[in-house]
Design a protein around this motif. Sequence first.
Motif, PDB file in Angstrom:
ATOM      1  N   GLN A 156       0.823  -1.223   0.000  1.00  0.00           N
ATOM      2  CA  GLN A 156       0.000   0.000   0.000  1.00  0.00           C
ATOM      3  C   GLN A 156       0.852   1.266   0.000  1.00  0.00           C
ATOM      4  O   GLN A 156       0.509   2.267  -0.639  1.00  0.00           O
ATOM      5  CB  GLN A 156      -0.924  -0.028   1.218  1.00  0.00           C
ATOM      6  CG  GLN A 156      -2.033   1.000   1.197  1.00  0.00           C
ATOM      7  CD  GLN A 156      -2.980   0.818   2.367  1.00  0.00           C
ATOM      8  OE1 GLN A 156      -2.641   0.183   3.368  1.00  0.00           O
ATOM      9  NE2 GLN A 156      -4.178   1.385   2.257  1.00  0.00           N
ATOM     10  N   SER A 157       1.962   1.215   0.712  1.00  0.00           N
ATOM     11  CA  SER A 157       2.791   2.413   0.834  1.00  0.00           C
ATOM     12  C   SER A 157       3.843   2.544  -0.268  1.00  0.00           C
ATOM     13  O   SER A 157       4.544   3.549  -0.342  1.00  0.00           O
ATOM     14  CB  SER A 157       3.499   2.412   2.196  1.00  0.00           C
ATOM     15  OG  SER A 157       4.333   1.270   2.313  1.00  0.00           O
ATOM     16  N   ASP A 158       3.946   1.522  -1.133  1.00  0.00           N
ATOM     17  CA  ASP A 158       5.005   1.514  -2.137  1.00  0.00           C
ATOM     18  C   ASP A 158       4.499   2.006  -3.489  1.00  0.00           C
ATOM     19  O   ASP A 158       3.939   1.246  -4.277  1.00  0.00           O
ATOM     20  CB  ASP A 158       5.585   0.105  -2.287  1.00  0.00           C
ATOM     21  CG  ASP A 158       6.725   0.053  -3.305  1.00  0.00           C
ATOM     22  OD1 ASP A 158       7.319   1.110  -3.568  1.00  0.00           O
ATOM     23  OD2 ASP A 158       7.001  -1.037  -3.809  1.00  0.00           O
ATOM     24  N   SER A 175       6.797   4.277  -4.934  1.00  0.00           N
ATOM     25  CA  SER A 175       8.015   5.033  -5.231  1.00  0.00           C
ATOM     26  C   SER A 175       8.582   4.706  -6.608  1.00  0.00           C
ATOM     27  O   SER A 175       9.233   5.538  -7.233  1.00  0.00           O
ATOM     28  CB  SER A 175       9.081   4.739  -4.160  1.00  0.00           C
ATOM     29  OG  SER A 175       9.342   3.344  -4.107  1.00  0.00           O
ATOM     30  N   SER A 176       8.337   3.484  -7.060  1.00  0.00           N
ATOM     31  CA  SER A 176       8.938   3.084  -8.335  1.00  0.00           C
ATOM     32  C   SER A 176       7.866   2.710  -9.347  1.00  0.00           C
ATOM     33  O   SER A 176       7.960   1.688 -10.020  1.00  0.00           O
ATOM     34  CB  SER A 176       9.890   1.899  -8.111  1.00  0.00           C
ATOM     35  OG  SER A 176       9.197   0.823  -7.496  1.00  0.00           O
ATOM     36  N   ALA A 177       6.810   3.516  -9.415  1.00  0.00           N
ATOM     37  CA  ALA A 177       5.705   3.228 -10.333  1.00  0.00           C
ATOM     38  C   ALA A 177       6.191   3.219 -11.772  1.00  0.00           C
ATOM     39  O   ALA A 177       6.949   4.100 -12.196  1.00  0.00           O
ATOM     40  CB  ALA A 177       4.594   4.254 -10.149  1.00  0.00           C
ATOM     41  N   ILE A 178       5.744   2.220 -12.520  1.00  0.00           N
ATOM     42  CA  ILE A 178       6.184   2.067 -13.902  1.00  0.00           C
ATOM     43  C   ILE A 178       5.357   2.960 -14.818  1.00  0.00           C
ATOM     44  O   ILE A 178       4.153   3.160 -14.606  1.00  0.00           O
ATOM     45  CB  ILE A 178       6.060   0.577 -14.322  1.00  0.00           C
ATOM     46  CG1 ILE A 178       6.876   0.302 -15.571  1.00  0.00           C
ATOM     47  CG2 ILE A 178       4.617   0.163 -14.520  1.00  0.00           C
ATOM     48  CD1 ILE A 178       7.030  -1.188 -15.866  1.00  0.00           C
ATOM     49  N   LEU A 186       1.314  -7.870 -10.588  1.00  0.00           N
ATOM     50  CA  LEU A 186       1.393  -6.585 -11.301  1.00  0.00           C
ATOM     51  C   LEU A 186       1.939  -5.473 -10.403  1.00  0.00           C
ATOM     52  O   LEU A 186       2.745  -4.650 -10.855  1.00  0.00           O
ATOM     53  CB  LEU A 186       0.014  -6.204 -11.847  1.00  0.00           C
ATOM     54  CG  LEU A 186      -0.502  -7.074 -12.996  1.00  0.00           C
ATOM     55  CD1 LEU A 186      -1.906  -6.647 -13.411  1.00  0.00           C
ATOM     56  CD2 LEU A 186       0.436  -7.011 -14.206  1.00  0.00           C
ATOM     57  N   ARG A 187       1.528  -5.453  -9.133  1.00  0.00           N
ATOM     58  CA  ARG A 187       2.081  -4.439  -8.219  1.00  0.00           C
ATOM     59  C   ARG A 187       3.581  -4.667  -8.034  1.00  0.00           C
ATOM     60  O   ARG A 187       4.366  -3.715  -7.960  1.00  0.00           O
ATOM     61  CB  ARG A 187       1.364  -4.480  -6.869  1.00  0.00           C
ATOM     62  CG  ARG A 187      -0.043  -3.892  -6.878  1.00  0.00           C
ATOM     63  CD  ARG A 187      -0.089  -2.427  -7.264  1.00  0.00           C
ATOM     64  NE  ARG A 187       0.515  -1.551  -6.282  1.00  0.00           N
ATOM     65  CZ  ARG A 187      -0.155  -0.889  -5.341  1.00  0.00           C
ATOM     66  NH1 ARG A 187      -1.467  -1.026  -5.248  1.00  0.00           N
ATOM     67  NH2 ARG A 187       0.468  -0.081  -4.512  1.00  0.00           N
ATOM     68  N   GLY A 188       3.992  -5.937  -7.972  1.00  0.00           N
ATOM     69  CA  GLY A 188       5.417  -6.243  -7.848  1.00  0.00           C
ATOM     70  C   GLY A 188       6.210  -5.809  -9.073  1.00  0.00           C
ATOM     71  O   GLY A 188       7.375  -5.432  -8.967  1.00  0.00           O
ATOM     72  N   MET A 189       5.574  -5.837 -10.239  1.00  0.00           N
ATOM     73  CA  MET A 189       6.247  -5.428 -11.475  1.00  0.00           C
ATOM     74  C   MET A 189       6.342  -3.914 -11.609  1.00  0.00           C
ATOM     75  O   MET A 189       7.050  -3.411 -12.483  1.00  0.00           O
ATOM     76  CB  MET A 189       5.502  -6.002 -12.688  1.00  0.00           C
ATOM     77  CG  MET A 189       5.670  -7.500 -12.851  1.00  0.00           C
ATOM     78  SD  MET A 189       4.705  -8.153 -14.243  1.00  0.00           S
ATOM     79  CE  MET A 189       5.250  -9.867 -14.261  1.00  0.00           C
ATOM     80  N   GLY A 190       5.600  -3.179 -10.746  1.00  0.00           N
ATOM     81  CA  GLY A 190       5.702  -1.727 -10.756  1.00  0.00           C
ATOM     82  C   GLY A 190       4.455  -0.994 -11.208  1.00  0.00           C
ATOM     83  O   GLY A 190       4.465   0.240 -11.278  1.00  0.00           O
TER      84      GLY A 190
END
Length: 563
Positions: free
Chosen positions: A135-137, A139-142, A420-424
């Motif tokens: 939820q808080s991550d 920072s590295s949105a693709i 998908l969230r892990g991929m950015g």
Amino acid sequence: MATNKNMKAKPYYHQQNTNCAASGGGGGGYSSESSNGGSNSPSPPPSPRRHASISHSRRRLRTKSFSFFRRDSFALTVSFIFRRNLRYLVLLCLLYVSGLIMCVGPFAGLVGHTPVPGSVYRSHEIFGKLWDQIQSDNSSAIDLSSVWKYKRLKVQKPCLNSTVGRYFGIEKESPGPSGFLIVEANGGLNQQRSAICNAVAVAGLLNAILVIPRFEFNSVWKDPSEFGDIYDEDHFVATLDGYIKVVRELPDLLLERNDYNMTNIPTFRVHAWAPASYYMGEVYPVLREQGVIRIAPFANRLAMNVPPHIQLLRCMANYKALRFSDPISTLAEKLVKRMIEKSSGTGGKYVSIHLRFEEDMVAFSCCLYDGGKAEKLEMDMFREKWWKGKFKRKDRVILPGLNRINGKCPLTPLEVGMMLRGMGFDNNTSIYLASGKIYQAERHLASLLKMFPLVYTKESLATPDELAPFEGYSSRLAALDYTVCLFSEVFVTTHGGNFPHFLMGHRRFLFDGHSKTINPDKRKLVLLFQDMNISWVTFKDQMEIMLSENDRKGIMISNGILV
């Protein structure tokens, strides 16, 4: 070459109300042989008798008897050892299967065994543990416009212009068409699409006139749609003109000759993946003689490995000739436009997911999730209702854990979301969900919606009045999903099948040779989703590697043609 021989040895050609017999005679061309290998030569004459003493004869008799006794004893010993070892072999096999059941089956927890990594569904527990970090991550949105980095050095032009007849030399023997080809396509939307492409290829191979393919009514899909309800017939005929000739109906003369009864037409039941040589050797002569043939059913009845000019016809049919009918195209274009508008925060780009988590798919997979005994009972009842005793046969061993390890379990909405969230992909990403009715939708979609609030379906994008003409027609509804997925920036496939297979090829055709598709490594995913010690950082690292691998694989093309 052995395959071709078998194919030719067992043609199935059925014709009613006709005096013509299938060529080749009975027995498929085989003749019986005598036990001596077919030789007609007489046996050699007996050796001349020897004049020997009685004692010598007795010694020879004893020697022979002893020799026979030794050979018989040896044979008995070998037989005894084999039978004894066979018991041990069977016992070992039973122990192995029992071990699998205990280790990866439902009994693992009861007997205290540690489950094999990846064999148990614990994704919901992993999600609960990592949710705060997810939820808080952001920072590295693709950036959706830069997901795909690999480019083809040389963009290959698909479906190059060519002609067909001159390659096989058929036109030298016959200046006109060989006859009319009728095929009956079965299955759902994309299996029928495959049959149509193969029918065009076979028509070119045989120099035949193709009658617009007929669709068999399928008891599973229950869609009575005809070719013209799903595809634009005029466009199909016009696009293929110059390659093969296509007509809507058989000429009256041929209909009258067969008493206006389709079953009276010479019918072939072709083996699956039949090579081009089979059609030329077995089907073509009958087509020339009778003027019309019928192939039913016609799914996967042509080999993948065919000459380039025949593969060209498949390509032409799939990507140029097959265009959805006006009612489907009109609504599908509206849905694509609305998805682009909903994705204004990401430059009009969106992600589409083909989610195979319908009740029938979950039941058929024989996989276990987090529903406990109630879920297992529900799935057992569903399997019995739709497949009767198929899953209760004595020779069928159901191992849910082994299915999961081998990547044969459909991904849940939660697992797709975490991947998908892990991929950015962040929570501002718009997602189009192509699916039937999700199994226990409210419960299973809740986690996905927490991670991606902007999830849309054809039902949420279209009005009830717009969808009303499509209700009850599964193939027409699937065509809407197909089109919206086709124009997404990222397409995610979760459980294989004809739908993603055709989409990946079609997307390569549209996007300069890149499929822009995420095809997850499910064998790797199940290991990560069961590791209760995994951190979000580690999970993200693994997902970024997986995305990079899909980017690289997206430009791979087999056979040199985008299909």
